[in-house]
Motif scaffolding. Structure first.
Motif, short mmCIF file in Angstrom:
data_model
loop_
_atom_site.label_atom_id
_atom_site.label_comp_id
_atom_site.label_asym_id
_atom_site.label_seq_id
_atom_site.Cartn_x
_atom_site.Cartn_y
_atom_site.Cartn_z
N ALA A 125 0.83 -1.20 0.00
CA ALA A 125 0.00 0.00 0.00
C ALA A 125 0.87 1.26 0.00
N LEU A 126 1.99 1.23 0.72
CA LEU A 126 2.89 2.37 0.73
C LEU A 126 3.55 2.57 -0.63
N ALA A 127 3.90 1.47 -1.30
CA ALA A 127 4.48 1.57 -2.65
C ALA A 127 3.48 2.20 -3.62
N ILE A 128 2.21 1.80 -3.54
CA ILE A 128 1.18 2.39 -4.40
C ILE A 128 0.98 3.86 -4.04
N TYR A 129 1.07 4.20 -2.76
CA TYR A 129 0.93 5.59 -2.32
C TYR A 129 2.01 6.47 -2.95
N TYR A 130 3.25 5.99 -2.97
CA TYR A 130 4.33 6.77 -3.58
C TYR A 130 4.17 6.85 -5.09
N HIS A 131 3.62 5.80 -5.70
CA HIS A 131 3.35 5.86 -7.13
C HIS A 131 2.38 7.01 -7.44
N ILE A 132 1.36 7.15 -6.61
CA ILE A 132 0.35 8.18 -6.86
C ILE A 132 0.90 9.57 -6.53
N LYS A 133 1.57 9.68 -5.41
CA LYS A 133 2.04 10.99 -4.94
C LYS A 133 3.12 11.56 -5.85
N ASN A 134 4.07 10.75 -6.27
CA ASN A 134 5.22 11.23 -7.05
C ASN A 134 5.12 10.84 -8.52
N ARG A 135 3.92 10.79 -9.03
CA ARG A 135 3.73 10.46 -10.45
C ARG A 135 4.16 11.64 -11.32
N ASP A 136 4.61 11.31 -12.53
CA ASP A 136 5.06 12.35 -13.46
C ASP A 136 3.90 12.93 -14.25
N SER A 137 2.87 12.12 -14.50
CA SER A 137 1.70 12.56 -15.24
C SER A 137 0.50 11.75 -14.76
N SER A 138 -0.62 11.89 -15.45
CA SER A 138 -1.84 11.18 -15.07
C SER A 138 -2.42 10.44 -16.27
N ARG A 139 -1.60 9.65 -16.92
CA ARG A 139 -2.05 8.89 -18.08
C ARG A 139 -2.92 7.72 -17.61
N THR A 140 -4.08 7.55 -18.21
CA THR A 140 -5.00 6.51 -17.80
C THR A 140 -5.86 6.08 -18.98
N LEU A 141 -6.72 5.10 -18.74
CA LEU A 141 -7.68 4.61 -19.73
C LEU A 141 -9.07 4.62 -19.11
N ASP A 142 -10.07 4.68 -19.98
CA ASP A 142 -11.45 4.77 -19.49
C ASP A 142 -11.87 3.53 -18.72
N ILE A 143 -11.34 2.37 -19.09
CA ILE A 143 -11.74 1.13 -18.42
C ILE A 143 -11.34 1.13 -16.96
N PHE A 144 -10.34 1.91 -16.57
CA PHE A 144 -9.88 1.97 -15.19
C PHE A 144 -10.37 3.23 -14.45
N ASP A 145 -11.14 4.06 -15.13
CA ASP A 145 -11.63 5.29 -14.51
C ASP A 145 -12.77 4.96 -13.55
N GLU A 146 -12.62 5.39 -12.29
CA GLU A 146 -13.62 5.06 -11.28
C GLU A 146 -14.92 5.83 -11.49
N LYS A 147 -14.87 6.98 -12.11
CA LYS A 147 -16.07 7.76 -12.37
C LYS A 147 -16.94 7.08 -13.42
N LYS A 148 -16.30 6.51 -14.46
CA LYS A 148 -17.05 5.86 -15.53
C LYS A 148 -17.40 4.42 -15.17
N HIS A 149 -16.60 3.81 -14.30
CA HIS A 149 -16.87 2.43 -13.86
C HIS A 149 -16.77 2.39 -12.33
N PRO A 150 -17.78 2.88 -11.63
CA PRO A 150 -17.70 2.94 -10.16
C PRO A 150 -17.72 1.56 -9.53
N LEU A 151 -17.05 1.45 -8.38
CA LEU A 151 -17.01 0.20 -7.65
C LEU A 151 -18.10 0.10 -6.59
N SER A 152 -18.80 1.20 -6.34
CA SER A 152 -19.88 1.20 -5.36
C SER A 152 -20.94 2.19 -5.82
N ARG A 153 -22.06 2.15 -5.11
CA ARG A 153 -23.16 3.05 -5.45
C ARG A 153 -22.98 4.43 -4.86
#
Length: 360
Positions: A125-153
């Protein structure tokens, strides 16, 4: 003859000038470095593509000699903490750390073959935290976007893509999945390997908008590859009750395609990630709990080491038997084809007619 750099020596030309021309001809620099008047083009070393083996070594999820991405991203914060402690004369906590002596040996209950589950999940979890905090950009895909594919109601916040999650939030999300699915600590390490492999292959970043679905996709795949009794996607739907199994299947397919179906994790890569996670824990001052080594714990470690060696031996023996079986099968097929050809040639002997002798 006639080229920009001639290989022939005229009677008036000195051997020294000829040697310089030959060295320039073999030098792998640009045309400007050779001559401004020749007009020839030589590819610069920076424009060349890396060989396959060098490009392979640059990916930490495939090669054991490459440094893990999360450890590189954490070094910025680690240096800042050390600098702040030095400027404020704050002890980094080394006095409270226990060290082994001639009479007492301090060890934790985590090994590379049997890591501690709670501490491993914290480190991942700490490794993922540093990935998010010190990222160089925010490249992503729609299939992984939580707004377009929410995990909860629950309604996703409007600034979901800009607010970095805390380490505790990431830890609780992973711990819930591992506790409900009864996954092992080794699966957590493989999950991190798949995450960094996906970031390298697909050129993505772990950011606030996609980290949950990326982690879920990596856990789905790691549990099926590592554990003998894998958890089905429909079982995860019972944990995350508001997600449909069709959405989870589609996400898993995209994850595999982006990984180029490379789900192999060598033992050397696994060990590298394990020890880098321990280094990450030490850098953030929540190292593994050390206890004195007793006879009971020594026997437990000895049995654990024996079981690990036995597992490695049986795995190698099984692969050798499979290779021998395939070799024998190939030889049997070749021998059958050879015998078949010989039998056909023998059958044709009966069809040969004898010629009549002519007496003159």
């Amino acid at each position: 003859m006639g080229g920009s750099v001639s290989c022939c020596i005229s009677p008036r030309e000195s051997p020294k000038n000829h040697r310089i021309e030959l060295e320039l001809e073999e030098c792998p620099f640009t045309a400007e470095d050779v001559s401004e008047d020749t007009g020839t083009y030589l590819q610069h070393i920076s424009d060349r593509e890396l060989p396959d083996e060098l490009a392979h070594e640059a990916n930490p999820s495939d090669h054991p000699r490459a440094t893990t991405l999360f450890l590189n991203k954490s070094q910025t914060d680690v240096r800042e903490k050390r600098k702040s402690n030095y400027m404020n004369n704050v002890s980094p906590g080394l006095v409270m750390r226990k060290y082994s002596s001639c009479s007492t040996i301090f060890l934790d209950d985590s090994t590379v073959s049997q890591p501690n589950l709670k501490n491993t999940i914290k480190c991942v979890a700490l490794a993922i935290y540093y990935h998010i905090k010190n990222r160089d950009s925010s490249r992503t895909l729609d299939i992984f976007d939580e707004k377009k594919h929410p995990l909860s109601r629950q309604k996703v916040a409007d600034d979901y893509f800009a607010v970095n999650p805390e380490h505790k939030l990431i830890y609780r999300f992973i711990r819930t999945l591992f506790s409900s699915a009864q996954l092992t600590a080794e699966c957590a390490i493989v999950t991190l390997v798949y995450l960094e492999r996906l970031l390298t292959y697909a050129e993505l970043d772990i950011c606030p908008s996609n980290w949950k679905r990326l982690v879920l996709g990596a856990i789905l795949l790691a549990s099926k590859v590592w554990d003998d009794q894998a958890v089905w996607n429909v079982d995860y739907c019972q944990i995350l009750k508001d997600i449909a199994v069709e959405d989870m299947n589609e996400m898993e397919r995209h994850f595999l395609e982006l990984l180029q179906f490379n789900i192999n994790v060598p033992g050397s890569v696994y060990a590298k990630y394990y020890f880098d996670l321990r280094s990450l824990a030490d850098d953030n001052n929540f190292g593994f709990l050390l206890e004195p080594l007793s006879n009971k714990r020594a026997q437990k470690l000895e049995v654990s080491h024996f079981v690990t060696c036995l597992h490695v031996f049986l795995t190698g023996l099984r692969r050798c038997l499979q290779a021998i079986s395939r070799l024998c099968e190939d030889r049997y097929k070749n021998l059958s084809k050879t015998c078949l050809r010989k039998s056909l040639s023998a059958d044709n002997l009966g069809a040969v007619k004898s010629t009549k002798a002519i007496l003159s």
